[in-house]
Each structure stands twice: as structure tokens, then as C-alpha cells.
Motif scaffolding. Structure first.
Motif, PDB file in Angstrom:
ATOM      1  N   VAL A  91       0.834  -1.244  -0.093  1.00 44.16           N
ATOM      2  CA  VAL A  91       0.016   0.023   0.040  1.00 44.16           C
ATOM      3  C   VAL A  91       0.980   1.337  -0.051  1.00 44.16           C
ATOM      4  O   VAL A  91       0.239   2.456  -0.243  1.00 44.16           O
ATOM      5  CB  VAL A  91      -1.027   0.066   1.310  1.00 44.16           C
ATOM      6  N   THR A 132      -2.101   5.901  -9.232  1.00 49.26           N
ATOM      7  CA  THR A 132      -2.314   4.891  -8.808  1.00 49.26           C
ATOM      8  C   THR A 132      -1.814   3.960  -9.934  1.00 49.26           C
ATOM      9  O   THR A 132      -1.701   2.585  -9.507  1.00 49.26           O
ATOM     10  CB  THR A 132      -3.747   4.333  -8.344  1.00 49.26           C
ATOM     11  N   SER A 178       4.138   3.617  -9.186  1.00 49.38           N
ATOM     12  CA  SER A 178       4.588   2.221  -8.118  1.00 49.38           C
ATOM     13  C   SER A 178       3.957   2.932  -6.890  1.00 49.38           C
ATOM     14  O   SER A 178       4.473   2.472  -5.859  1.00 49.38           O
ATOM     15  CB  SER A 178       5.835   2.050  -8.294  1.00 49.38           C
ATOM     16  N   LEU A 179       3.045   4.015  -7.023  1.00 48.72           N
ATOM     17  CA  LEU A 179       2.723   4.532  -5.579  1.00 48.72           C
ATOM     18  C   LEU A 179       1.607   3.751  -5.125  1.00 48.72           C
ATOM     19  O   LEU A 179       0.827   3.203  -5.985  1.00 48.72           O
ATOM     20  CB  LEU A 179       2.559   6.253  -5.692  1.00 48.72           C
ATOM     21  N   GLY A 180       1.377   3.686  -3.813  1.00 46.28           N
ATOM     22  CA  GLY A 180       0.204   3.033  -3.215  1.00 46.28           C
ATOM     23  C   GLY A 180      -0.842   4.047  -2.728  1.00 46.28           C
ATOM     24  O   GLY A 180      -0.603   5.080  -2.597  1.00 46.28           O
TER      25      GLY A 180
END
Ligand SMILES: Nc1ncnc2c1ncn2[C@@H]1O[C@H](COP(=O)(O)OP(=O)(O)OP(=O)(O)O)[C@@H](O)[C@H]1O
Ligand SMILES: [Mg+2]
Lengths: 341, 280
Positions: B26, B123, B126-128
Motif C-alpha cells: 500500500v 495509482t 508504483s505509488l500505493g
């Protein structure tokens, strides 16, 4: 790279939403109505579940370029989003680069370049800032991004728009920026959902050329398209989806050989006359398909079959003998042409 | 020309480094990149709406602290006799931290979610979802804290500040703003029209009026005091007033704990909702 087994995505939808989403092809014929994605009743609330992707198997090897074809609503974007680790499967197995997107989304997405069907550019930022911030989301340092952005601006031919707001771009320019943005992190797997929709012919050919180059450097491509020429040009292998299922798989040339005759005679007799003429053409070609505006005669001997039609006393308004294409495969398998969905 | 390295790309190397962590699914640890995006977008935003956040509490201070204060004279609080302006000032500081944080985490987040649609793009990197939550809440916190710091400067220039502890109001305002923003964003994630956001005003206005902002809650019957003391703005004002007056008691840890819990709940809910909306 990608491995899917019995991959399924079910969307739950309220009873009211169902009506609004009636598909245009729904009432044309019983044969077509059958091909709507399956719906399953669930629970007490009267809500229903739509199987947008209905148990598909896929394998894409590293370095391959792979296409997904299908009419509107076939489940292409849903499949792409599951591969892109932004949509979770309802059931089945899925591994991307050996990892499960249900648990390792961020790491998987670091490998991916994503060009969604709908542009998701940041309209509060300029062209250059869009590339910069997107690169920063991947954790890339500014020093690495500055030269990278120049390459991408050249690639997208947007150098002269670099400091313009995204809103000031034309639709095709936005598309090019979205594609450039998808490359910012040097992806090893590029997911392109209808990448050339909205591009002019020149920009399309330039993009194809760039995609070839990427392929040569080992990038894996997965793309969806409604353009048969694009699929034939870019895809080594493809699947045809219909109503959430895969109905055929193979190299474009093999699919044409398997599902179509060598040649196709297209004849038009005027809108109302096509169906009148049809019964009189019995025995010509392997198979005749009736479309609203024309008849397609599948055959290996196009010229002589056309002569035979004329000899039987039916003079077409227009006539054309051509090589069979993926379009014909598609028509054969799904009962509808790619463009009209 | 696109040059493509056959070696592992930098983005992958960065992501791999974190992949063993418990929160790897996450969070990528780069909430600041979203704050950077917000800073770049600031240019396009309405500067006026940004400025009102500074001006508003000053107007209230002048109208109430000095206007009403001229009628009220002094007020007794915790055994101290205070000029009315000194009583009101720290409360208005808490209010400005709350308002800045709430405005950003509700209206602005709603706009980004449904009109700018930036979270879809974010999203797909590679961000959660926790990065997105922290980035937006952190940004809203900065706004609240900036308003509070600006207001503190005005109050000090007016000669109302008596204790060096007032400096601690800046981190206190950050904590308050963070907690309000995280709940604000969590609530916003359930909204589907701008109209629904207006209902939030129905909650905020009574909070503003009756949380011991303008008069001590000892004016209320016992049971109502208990209710008011449980509201977040009352807790915020207890904290800011204590620090502003330099009355350090262990009781000040209650609001600190209160906001830590509030922030944590808001963050968890927001992260779940973002995951649900953009990654399911
Ligand atoms: N978020 C959603 N919620 C509910 N149903 C959805 C959602 N997204 C897609 N669907 C449904 O799932 C089915 C497949 O949609 P999908 O977008 O995958 O089709 P597609 O093959 O990409 O079509 P197109 O060629 O029009 O892009 C459709 O019936 C669509 O109505
Ligand atoms: Mg689609």
C-alpha cells in the motif's frame, strides 16, 4: 511475463444501472444477444453481477508483442487493468513478472508503462510538468528525469508545446503525451489500451515505428486495438475476445488461414436489395456473410466468383475483390464487425 | 529517440528496495511526490481562496477579541483572569488550522478525485494508496499549519502572546490539521456530489461556535459539557490555549493522544477507500 489462468472479473451493478447500459447490438439478432457478457444474479438486493472477463487463460512471454482484439464491451480494458495491477481479479490466477498483483501492486507497477484507454493527464499542469511529476511518482530523481523528459518530448513531438497547459492540446497531442508519459520509467512491459485512437495517420505510423524500436530493445508489448492493420503490423500473436471470453488465439496470418478463405468478394446491391439477392447466390464461394450494407463472399477464387455473380444477372453497385484480413476472422468469430461493435 | 536499457530500470530498483516491507502493498514511501505535484499546481489555483484562510481568523479576532472584548472585559479561565482577546486568540488559531485542513481535504480532494481525476494516473505508478493518502493529508496539513503560523504572527504583533511556549503552537497546529485532514479526506471519499460536501458545514459551524471558542463551556449544563469536551475542536482548543498561555499540564497529552488516534483512523479509512476506488 504474464500468466493468467481462469482469470475472471465480475462487476456488481445495481438493477438500475443495468438498464442504462443497454448495448446497441442487443436487439439486432438472437445470435448476437447470446454473446453479451453473462450476468449472474447475486444475493437478496436484486443486484446483479456482470462477468466482464469470464475465465480467460493468457501467457505472454518476455519480449513478445501481444494483441487483444474485441468489440466494445468485450472485456479488453478490464483485462488490461488487471494486468496493470490497478484492478483486482474476482477469481482465477494471475502473475505479472512472477508476482501476484493482489499483494505486490506497487512493485509490479514499477515495471509497467501504462497507456489507458482514456487519457488521465493532469490538466492543472503543463506538458513538461506532467512528465516530471509522473516520473517523480516512480521515485526517479529530477537529475535523471530532465534529460529523459527531453527525449520523450521529442518522441511525442511536443517540444513546442512543452510549457503549455494540457488543456491547450488537441486530442491527438494529449494521446501522444499519454504515451510518452507511459515510457518515463523505462518500462519492460508496456500496456497500450487503444493507443492510436484519435491519432492522425502520420502520428499513427510514427507511433508504430517507435513501438517497433521498443520491441527490438526487448520491451514486451500488450495492446488492444480496433484497427486490424495495426494488429497485423504490431502483434506477433493475438487473442480475440468476445463477451469476456477468448474465442481465438494465434498469429495474425495463422488466424486468417484458419478462420477465413484466402479472398473476399465484397458486393453492394443497395441497402434493401442485399438480402433479396442473397438467396440467388447459392453455391458461390465457401460462405456468404450478410452485413447491413454489403455481402461478403468468402472464396479462394475471387475474380471468377465475381464474374459468376454478374453472370447470374446481378449487377452490383460496387464490387471489390480483396485478400482476407483479420477483420474477416473477427466477423466470423464474433458475428459483428470490429468497428460497429 | 528512446533509449532503453536492458538492465533493470531505476524505477524498478527503487521499488524493489522496499518490496520486503509489511506495507509494501500500500505504500512506496513517496507521499512527498504528490505534495510536489500540488505545489506545481498551486499556480493554477485560485490565490484568493488561499488568502482568505489567512484573513478570516484575523477578522474574527478583531471583531470578537476587541469588539466583543470591549464589552466583556476580562474572562476567568482555569483560575486566571485574561483579557478577552487573549482568551479568544488561541481558539481562533485552532479554528484556522482546522479550516485550512478541512477545506483542502474535502473540496480540493473531491475536485481532484472526480473532476481532475488525477488519482487514476497516480495509482497506475508504483505509488500505493497510503502514499496518496499521506500526500494529500500532508498537503492539507501544510495549509492548516501555514494559516496557524500566519495567525500566530499577527497575534504576536498585536502583543497578545505572553509565553515562549506559544512557539509550540506550530507543531500543535500541524497535529490538529493532520488529524482533521485525515478524517476530512476519509469522509470525502464517500461523497459522490459536491452538494453532499456542503453538509459538512452543518457540522463545522456548531463546532466553531460552541467548542469553548468564544466562551467557556462551563456555561453549559454538566451533560452538555461532557459532549462538547469529546468534540475534536474542543480538544484542539484545549491544546492551543494551554500552550498559548504557557500552562503546561499533563492534561495536555489528552488532546495529543486524541489527535493521534483521530489521524490514524482517518488514514486507515482513507487508504482503504482509495484502494477500493482506484485499485480494486
Ligand atoms: N467499472 C465498471 N463497473 C461496472 N461495469 C463495468 C465497469 N467497467 C466495465 N464494465 C463492463 O464490463 C464490460 C467490459 O468492459 P471493458 O471496458 O473491459 O470493455 P472493452 O473491451 O475495453 O470495450 P471498448 O472497446 O469499448 O473499450 C462491459 O460490459 C462494461 O459495461
Ligand atoms: Mg476498452
Amino acid at each position: 511475463m504474464i500468466r493468467a489462468r481462469a482469470l475472471t472479473k465480475a462487476y456488481s451493478r445495481a438493477a438500475s444501472a443495468k438498464r442504462a447500459e443497454r448495448r446497441p447490438s442487443e436487439d439486432t439478432s438472437a445470435k448476437r444477444a447470446e454473446r453479451r457478457p453473462s450476468e449472474v444474479s447475486t444475493g437478496s438486493d436484486g443486484g446483479r453481477t456482470l462477468l466482464a472477463v469470464d475465465g480467460i487463460d493468457l501467457d505472454v512471454a518476455a519480449g513478445e508483442s501481444f494483441g487483444i482484439l474485441g468489440a466494445n464491451g468485450a472485456g479488453k480494458s478490464t483485462t488490461m487493468r488487471m494486468i496493470g495491477a490497478t484492478l483486482q481479479r474476482t477469481s482465477g490466477e494471475l502473475t505479472i513478472l512472477g508476482r501476484d498483483p493482489a499483494h505486490e501492486g506497487p512493485v509490479i507497477r514499477a515495471h509497467l508503462g501504462v497507456v489507458p484507454q482514456q487519457d488521465t493527464l493532469d490538466t492543472e499542469l503543463t506538458v513538461r510538468e506532467n512528465l516530471l511529476t509522473y516520473g517523480r511518482y516512480f521515485g526517479l530523481p529530477r537529475t535523471a528525469l530532465v534529460p529523459r523528459i527531453e527525449e520523450l518530448l521529442d518522441f511525442a513531438q511536443l517540444q513546442d508545446k512543452r510549457d503549455e497547459k494540457v488543456e491547450a492540446l488537441s486530442g491527438g497531442m494529449k494521446r501522444r503525451l499519454t504515451i510518452a508519459r507511459g515510457l518515463v520509467n523505462d518500462p519492460s512491459l508496456l500496456l497500450l489500451d487503444e493507443p492510436t485512437t484519435g491519432l492522425d495517420p502520420q502520428a499513427r505510423h510514427i507511433l508504430w515505428d517507435r513501438l517497433y524500436q521498443l520491441r527490438e530493445t526487448g520491451v514486451t508489448l500488450v495492446l488492444t486495438t480496433h484497427y486490424m492493420d495495426e494488429a497485423e503490423q504490431l502483434c506477433e500473436r493475438l487473442v480475440i475476445m468476445d463477451a469476456g471470453r477468448i474465442v481465438a488465439e494465434g498469429a495474425p496470418a495463422d488466424l486468417i488461414r484458419t478462420y477465413s478463405s484466402r479472398e473476399v468478394v465484397e458486393v453492394r446491391f443497395g441497402t434493401n436489395r442485399n438480402s433479396e439477392v442473397l438467396p440467388h447466390l447459392h453455391g458461390i464461394g465457401d460462405r456468404i456473410e450478410e452485413l447491413p450494407d454489403r455481402l461478403l463472399v468468402y472464396t479462394d477464387t475471387g475474380e471468377s466468383d465475381l464474374q459468376e455473380i454478374v453472370a447470374r444477372g446481378f449487377m452490383p453497385v460496387t464490387a471489390l475483390v480483396r485478400r482476407a484480413s483479420l477483420e474477416d476472422v473477427f466477423l466470423r468469430l464474433t458475428g459483428r464487425s470490429l468497428v460497429d461493435g | 529517440m528512446i533509449t532503453q536499457s536492458l538492465t533493470v530500470s531505476a524505477a524498478v530498483a527503487i521499488a524493489e528496495r522496499r518490496s520486503g516491507r509489511v506495507d509494501a502493498g500500500v505504500r512506496a514511501g513517496r507521499a512527498r511526490t504528490l505534495m510536489l505535484r500540488n505545489a506545481l499546481a498551486l499556480r493554477t489555483n485560485n490565490a484568493l481562496s488561499f488568502l482568505t484562510g489567512f484573513v478570516e481568523p484575523v477578522i474574527f479576532l478583531l471583531a470578537f477579541g476587541y469588539g466583543v472584548g470591549a464589552l466583556v472585559g476580562t474572562i476567568t479561565y482555569g483560575g486566571m483572569t485574561l483579557p478577552y482577546a487573549v482568551y479568544v486568540a488561541p481558539a481562533l488559531l485552532a479554528v484556522s488550522a482546522m479550516n485550512g485542513a478541512i477545506f483542502d481535504s474535502t473540496f480540493n480532494v473531491f475536485f481532484k478525485m472526480h473532476y481532475l481525476r488525477i488519482y487514476q494516473a497516480i495509482t497506475s505508478t508504483s505509488l500505493g494508496p497510503l502514499d496518496v493518502a499521506l500526500g494529500e493529508i500532508g498537503w492539507a496539513m501544510l495549509r492548516g499549519a501555514m494559516y496557524a503560523a500566519g495567525f500566530l504572527t499577527v497575534v504576536t504583533l498585536l502583543g497578545l502572546t505572553t509565553s515562549w511556549w506559544a512557539l509550540a503552537l506550530v507543531p500543535a497546529a500541524m497535529l490538529i490539521a493532520f488529524a482533521f485532514a485525515s478524517v476530512g479526506m476519509a469522509v470525502t471519499s464517500y461523497m459522490s456530489t459536491f452538494h453532499q460536501l456542503n453538509w459538512m458545514q452543518f457540522v463545522l459551524l456548531p463546532l466553531f461556535m460552541f467548542s469553548g471558542t468564544f466562551f467557556p463551556i462551563t456555561a453549559y449544563p454538566e451533560w452538555l459539557q461532557v459532549v462538547v469536551a469529546a468534540t475534536p475542536l474542543w480538544q484542539a482548543i484545549a491544546l492551543t490555549r494551554g500552550l498559548f498561555l504557557g500552562v503546561l499540564e499533563p492534561a495536555l497529552l489528552i488532546p495529543v493522544a486524541y489527535f493521534a488516534v483521530m489521524a490514524a483512523i482517518g488514514l486507515i479509512v482513507t487508504t482503504r477507500r482509495l484502494d477500493r476506488l482506484f485499485l480494486r
